[in-house]
Design an enzyme around this catalytic site. Structure first.
Site, PDB file in Angstrom:
ATOM      1  N   TYR A 151       0.806  -1.225   0.000  1.00 15.48           N
ATOM      2  CA  TYR A 151       0.000   0.000   0.000  1.00 15.48           C
ATOM      3  C   TYR A 151       0.839   1.274   0.000  1.00 15.48           C
ATOM      4  O   TYR A 151       0.329   2.364  -0.216  1.00 15.48           O
ATOM      5  CB  TYR A 151      -0.881   0.024   1.246  1.00 15.48           C
ATOM      6  N   LYS A 217       0.982 -13.914   6.064  1.00 19.69           N
ATOM      7  CA  LYS A 217       1.211 -14.908   5.009  1.00 19.69           C
ATOM      8  C   LYS A 217       2.719 -15.206   5.009  1.00 19.69           C
ATOM      9  O   LYS A 217       3.402 -15.208   3.969  1.00 19.69           O
ATOM     10  CB  LYS A 217       0.721 -14.309   3.675  1.00 19.69           C
ATOM     11  N   ASP A 268      -4.891 -16.892   4.489  1.00 18.68           N
ATOM     12  CA  ASP A 268      -5.957 -17.564   3.733  1.00 18.68           C
ATOM     13  C   ASP A 268      -6.806 -18.446   4.652  1.00 18.68           C
ATOM     14  O   ASP A 268      -8.034 -18.499   4.521  1.00 18.68           O
ATOM     15  CB  ASP A 268      -5.404 -18.360   2.546  1.00 18.68           C
ATOM     16  N   ASP A 292      -6.958  -5.057   4.762  1.00 18.51           N
ATOM     17  CA  ASP A 292      -7.893  -4.472   3.810  1.00 18.51           C
ATOM     18  C   ASP A 292      -8.931  -5.517   3.410  1.00 18.51           C
ATOM     19  O   ASP A 292     -10.137  -5.285   3.477  1.00 18.51           O
ATOM     20  CB  ASP A 292      -7.091  -4.012   2.588  1.00 18.51           C
TER      21      ASP A 292
END
Ligand code: NAI
Length: 413
Positions: A151, A217, A268, A292
């Site tokens: 971002y 992640k 995930d 987000d």
């Protein structure tokens, strides 16, 4: 002498006068309408709880298309300076052009004021239609790192000199970079990861919440998201001994009672877990891009963006904003849902310590929804709902505040 309209920040605490000036950036699209519709209920809640002793003076500031139309920058320096001065502000959504034009005002605002935590509480409100069977099981607060990750805007458009140079350098390091690729850089630092996790753990401790989940992640992006996890765990071990523990430090052992458990989930898997076992989670701390996606997914689970508030919080500075966008498809039609703005204002009131008014506003909001009165976005395929306009809904919440005050009830609790 203390200026009696300016919120001060001393010893890491806000010192709030009874009549603070609070900047408002109404923003674009539905922003001005939802703020205007929310004002009566905010004023009513403050009045009901403090009987005229306290009041907010709103200071309207330009940002977004309205600023551009006045010949100003999308985020004028004077607007930034006013937020720095008054410390706490509320903002409506602002339009970000896709694939060109000015940078996201939110991104610039967060970076310029170093508003490093995006804080998004997501909970269910009775009466709202949800796509899941047990929507009330989800009650989380998402702490999303707000200043870095992909971002941060470090991007190189395909074919530009910088992209060609960077791609050539990457190829010398044996990375496969196609010649028709645009490039973006993911930046995750120790300082930013640790201050975010610190804020999330402090929040959980202050509110008696039992679990903070670090979502990452790191199995794939080891140098960035993996490091986020490691640094986050480090700060818990170093700074919260006695009040928080890392789940993996307690294999087979009993977690000390009363302590916040800090566990972790791969991003995930987290999307599945939030659907399958939502009640396991309290506070979630995660890098920017995961946060987000997760916040919108959680908002959908409880019935949509219209009831999801948000805040961007830094050191002695805080900008509160609804999580939805400018909704250009419905702007100006008087049908937008002001709920997210009302709940965002309630977060602001809580942040400045006006807890009673915050609770009163949320309780009144909850009662209006629970009585089947809603804006049209929440009424699709529900003939039983009494559809209200944007101002109609805001006024209904204000009326409910007054009704509660008269009958001596302050909250639902
Ligand atoms: P959006 O949130 O504006 O709209 C998505 C859908 O939700 C639309 O169908 C819209 O009508 C509906 N919706 C959103 N808020 C609503 C409300 N309060 N009441 C009733 N319906 C509502 O998202 P979209 O379309 O992706 O973005 C539109 C613009 O907003 C873009 O320029 C985007 O950059 C900007 N945006 C700004 C944000 C901010 O300033 N915080 C956040 C998200 C988007």
């Amino acid at each position: 002498m203390m200026n009696d309209s300016i919120i001060q920040y001393e010893n890491k605490q806000f010192v709030v006068p009874d009549r603070p000036t609070i900047p408002v950036l109404p923003g674009d699209g539905i922003g001005p309408e939802v703020f205007a519709a929310s004002r009566p209920s905010i004023a009513a809640a403050i009045d009901a709880c403090y009987g005229g002793r306290r009041k907010i003076d709103w200071l309207e500031l330009p940002a977004g298309v309205s600023a551009i139309q006045k010949g100003l920058l999308p985020l004028p320096e004077s607007t930034l300076d006013a937020i720095r001065k008054y410390r706490v502000a509320i903002k409506g959504p602002t339009m970000t052009p896709t694939g060109g034009g000015h940078r996201s005002i939110n991104v610039v605002l967060r970076q310029a004021l170093d508003l490093y935590s995006s804080v998004r509480p997501v909970r269910y409100f009775r009466g709202v239609k949800s796509p899941v069977r047990n929507p009330h099981a989800l009650d989380v607060v998402i702490f999303r790192e707000n200043t870095e990750d992909v971002y941060a805007g470090i991007e190189f458009e395909q074919g530009t000199d910088d992209e060609v140079e960077l791609a050539a350098w990457l190829r010398t390091k044996k990375f496969h970079v196609p010649f028709d690729a645009g490039l973006g850089i993911k930046v995750i630092s120790k300082v930013c990861s640790q201050r975010l996790v610190r804020a999330a753990v402090k929040y959980a401790i202050a509110r008696g919440l039992h679990r903070v989940t670090l979502v990452h992640k790191g199995n794939i992006m080891k140098a960035t998201e993996g490091a986020f996890l490691r640094w986050g765990q480090e700060v818990v071990r170093e700074e919260f001994a006695g009040s928080a523990v890392i789940a993996s430090d307690f294999h087979g052992a009993t977690i000390p009672p009363g302590q916040v458990l800090v566990d972790e989930r791969i991003a995930d898997a987290m999307f599945q877990d939030l659907i399958l076992s939502p009640s396991r989670f309290n506070v979630i701390a995660t890098p920017n891009i995961n946060g987000d996606y997760l916040s919108d997914a959680c908002a959908a689970q409880v019935g949509g963006l219209g009831v999801a508030p948000g805040a961007n919080i830094g050191e002695g500075l805080a900008v509160f904003e609804p999580t939805h966008g400018t909704a250009p498809d419905i702007a100006g039609k008087g049908i937008a849902n002001p709920g997210s703005m009302i709940l965002t204002a309630a977060m602001l009131l809580e942040h400045i310590g006006w807890i009673e008014a915050s609770r009163m506003l949320v309780a009144a909001f909850e009662t209006v929804l629970g009585s089947g009165r809603m804006t049209v976005d929440l009424a699709v395929d529900r003939p039983e709902i009494q559809v209200l306009s944007t101002t109609g809904f805001g006024d209904a919440v204000a009326d409910e505040v007054v009704r509660r005050h008269r009958s001596g009830r302050k909250t639902n609790a």
